[in-house]
Design an enzyme around this catalytic site. Sequence first.
Site, mmCIF file in Angstrom:
data_model
loop_
_atom_site.group_PDB
_atom_site.id
_atom_site.type_symbol
_atom_site.label_atom_id
_atom_site.label_comp_id
_atom_site.label_asym_id
_atom_site.label_seq_id
_atom_site.Cartn_x
_atom_site.Cartn_y
_atom_site.Cartn_z
ATOM 1 N N ASP A 483 56.066 -48.481 -23.479
ATOM 2 C CA ASP A 483 55.620 -49.114 -22.080
ATOM 3 C C ASP A 483 54.305 -49.406 -21.984
ATOM 4 O OD1 ASP A 483 57.869 -48.541 -20.558
ATOM 5 O OD2 ASP A 483 57.562 -46.315 -20.365
HETATM 6 C C1 GLC Z 1 52.487 -44.062 -19.531
HETATM 7 C C2 GLC Z 1 52.766 -43.200 -20.896
HETATM 8 C C3 GLC Z 1 53.925 -43.750 -21.519
HETATM 9 C C4 GLC Z 1 55.199 -43.545 -20.414
HETATM 10 C C5 GLC Z 1 55.001 -44.465 -19.010
HETATM 11 C C6 GLC Z 1 56.044 -43.761 -18.097
HETATM 12 O O1 GLC Z 1 52.366 -45.426 -19.627
HETATM 13 O O2 GLC Z 1 51.500 -43.501 -21.748
HETATM 14 O O3 GLC Z 1 54.191 -42.770 -22.476
HETATM 15 O O4 GLC Z 1 56.184 -43.938 -21.102
HETATM 16 O O5 GLC Z 1 53.602 -43.828 -18.473
HETATM 17 O O6 GLC Z 1 55.776 -44.940 -16.892
HETATM 18 C C1 GLC Z 2 57.729 -42.494 -22.593
HETATM 19 C C2 GLC Z 2 58.859 -43.133 -21.703
HETATM 20 C C3 GLC Z 2 59.663 -44.035 -22.523
HETATM 21 C C4 GLC Z 2 58.744 -44.731 -23.458
HETATM 22 C C5 GLC Z 2 57.876 -44.395 -24.295
HETATM 23 C C6 GLC Z 2 57.019 -45.234 -25.034
HETATM 24 O O1 GLC Z 2 58.278 -41.565 -23.384
HETATM 25 O O2 GLC Z 2 59.544 -42.196 -21.031
HETATM 26 O O3 GLC Z 2 60.484 -44.750 -21.669
HETATM 27 O O4 GLC Z 2 59.718 -45.765 -24.428
HETATM 28 O O5 GLC Z 2 56.783 -43.485 -23.468
HETATM 29 O O6 GLC Z 2 55.900 -45.681 -24.288
#
Ligand code: GLC
Ligand code: GLC
Length: 811
Positions: A483
């Site tokens: 993400d």
């Molecule tokens: C932030 C976190 C990530 C998560 C995302 C959800 O980017 O670092 O881990 O998946 O928020 O919106």
């Molecule tokens: C968080 C989010 C997931 C994403 C991950 C890596 O765990 O829930 O959707 O893939 O972060 O950013």
Amino acid sequence: MKYGFFDDNNKEYVITTPKTPLPWINYLGCTDFFSLISNTCGGYTFYKDAKLLRMTRYRYNDTTLDTNGKYFYIKDGDTIWNPGWQPTKTPLDSYECRHGIGYSKFTGVKNDVEAALVTFVPIGDPVELTKVTLTNKGTAKKDIQLFSYVEWCLWNADDDMKNYQRNLSIGEVEVVDSTIYHKTEYRERRNHYAVYSVNAKIDGFETSRDEFRGAYNGPDKPDAVIEGKLHNTIASGWYPIASHQLNVSLAPGESKTFVFALGYVENAEDDKWEKPGIINKKKANELLAKYQTEADFDEAFEKLNAYWNDLLSKFHIESKDEHVNRMVNIWNQYQCMVTFNMSRSASYYETGIGRGMGFRDSCQDLLGFVHLIPDRARERIIDIASTQFQDGSAYHQYQPLTKKGNSDIGSGFNDDPLWLIAGTSAYIRETGDTSILKEMVPYDNDMSVATTLMEHLKRSFDYIVNHKGPHDLPLIGRADWNDCLNLNCFSEHPGESFQCFGPSEGPVAESVFIAGMFVKYGREYAALAKLMGDTAEEARVLAEVEKMTAAIEKDGWDGDWFVRAYDAYSHKVGSKECDEGQIYIEPQGMCVMAGVGIEDGNAKKALDSVKEKLDTKYGVMILQPAYTRYHLELGEITSYPPGYKENAGIFCHNNPWISIAETCIGRGDRAFEVYKKTCPSYIEDISEIHRTEPYVYSQMVAGADAKFHGEAKNSWLTGTAAWTFTNISQYILGIYPTLEGLSVNPCTPAEFGDFNVTRVYRGVTYNIQIKNPNKVQKGVASLTVDGKEVVGNIIPFDGSKKTVNVVAEMK
Ligand code: GLC
Ligand code: GLC
């Protein structure tokens, strides 16, 4: 250092000190009504939606950790204490918390009084039950007082924390006999209220927090408890609570038991009132009547245990490794169920007011629970697919109550569509139920444009075919699985969403990770097309998969590992050419899982590079070297301090990808080594470093660059649960559901030894014995099914049998 121990016979983790490094929690509830409960009785309760129907209050970011819960106070002379230690923190003579499967137990002893609590949510009713047993362990008579305590949340947990100008004037309650009714906003648009009751005549009640505590006291020093007397106040506005007083005399050796019930009640719109201003309590009374005696309580508790024992019996292993046995048989499957219920909404790290259900997260969670609750998995797939757009792209999140896509976040996370194929394929491989592919499923919840689910999968696949960049690799959009890899975002101002800022349709930035996914899940989609008799589609899809494989081999390979991506300037991300972030874990795991590089040796090279560059004793880091400055062109990933989260943290979710990839090239020793590093039970004895619960996975462990290397965060709600279960059960132990039947193809360490698995699959119970006399890491020499040798690894499916006995010998 440990703070407790596993009690495998009872399927419990037993915590022996209240002072765990962080609150160690458990979840109560199986369907609509849920509670989070910590080892000191902290936590909160909600009905269906942790944001919109929050029943009790919890305090975030508070100065004392883990404040507010469902507390019991005991006043014994001048000593006031709690069986779970918080909030008075009066030192206890003994303390124990047992977190079990769907229930928690607490036993506190102080000055010869023992208070034992058992708490759970019964199957089928929106109520949390707590049995409190008080025992006089001494030789003199005891006259004590027991006080219950919950603080009501005014339903919308978000508004409850912010909108004081309104909220401090709207609190309303009623009290009848031993039941306290919380009815804030019931007079207008709500048709639900909450109750807190006890099955005994009470000696007083309190519904005003200020009366209970005194305006300037914390929950550790409530005035009314110190005084030993509740004042029977009917709250009006401010902070409504519910507290019961019970005066209890106990002869030496005597025990008394009370059953408390905290429930949620909904009335029909035209049946809300008993008389003007007085709520209709009929349904509340019916609910409470079911749990009036200890026998009622015990019976419901038995039912709960039977429910869980049945679920957990679907996959059971006996091996000589106790860690594997307990994680597979108990905790990992349990955590998968919790991720099914909670998605990413409510934990001690997810506030329950932020995120909806993730499209990608939900599809991946499904991989871990589909064998436990296939019917609900089916429903979940349809819900998820119903939020897809007609071009195959998808809302990134949807709301569990409305099941509608969340337009604040929108779409453009280009890995999302492929996860729908992953989830659906897992469901059909598990159940054989191809009827789901013929279901008519809407787009963006619009039934007028509905197509079959199969067509949804086609559009998922084609979305990638139609969105490729300059290297014929998939465009990344806002982000892919990671993400925080925001290659089209360029956010310069605090407060902007890293992911939603900027265009999603960058025409240049590409993801090698999505390319790997496309190859892996493209093949699974092709197999479904073949199964449905559409060989033309199968051939088309496999041709696209070949093209993508070629693109990865050409521009996705960096010499010793797979490139991560190309940014908006077409510069490589995750390559030797970069000054920071030269190697990323995700494409190494995903491309090898997809089979890319296995023949030409690149898979082995990539995994060797992972070991050399990303490995630590606490797990495999997501990338190296960590980013030390903010890179505008890479986005959120570089916003984290080195070693945390996506910036070189150990992101537990993709550790199993590496482990699975190792099984794909037959290296059982290494696959298991990677498995062990993040496996909760294996690292129980470093709980002072790891800090989160030793019975569940966390999302992240701080990487080698971080100050607190080895410290975990974000326990419970993580795709790690599903992927580690997939890894251990399907790849390391090797019991993999295919479209034709179960395949048996373990890849274990040479020393793992023989093991037996019981697996319930499509209604048939398989007793599978795996023998490894020559200590090999992979390879099945012979497979005997009910005494007959079969060729290959797959047990032909025969639904007419109840039980099938299988012996596999590794060579
Ligand atoms: C932030 C976190 C990530 C998560 C995302 C959800 O980017 O670092 O881990 O998946 O928020 O919106
Ligand atoms: C968080 C989010 C997931 C994403 C991950 C890596 O765990 O829930 O959707 O893939 O972060 O950013």
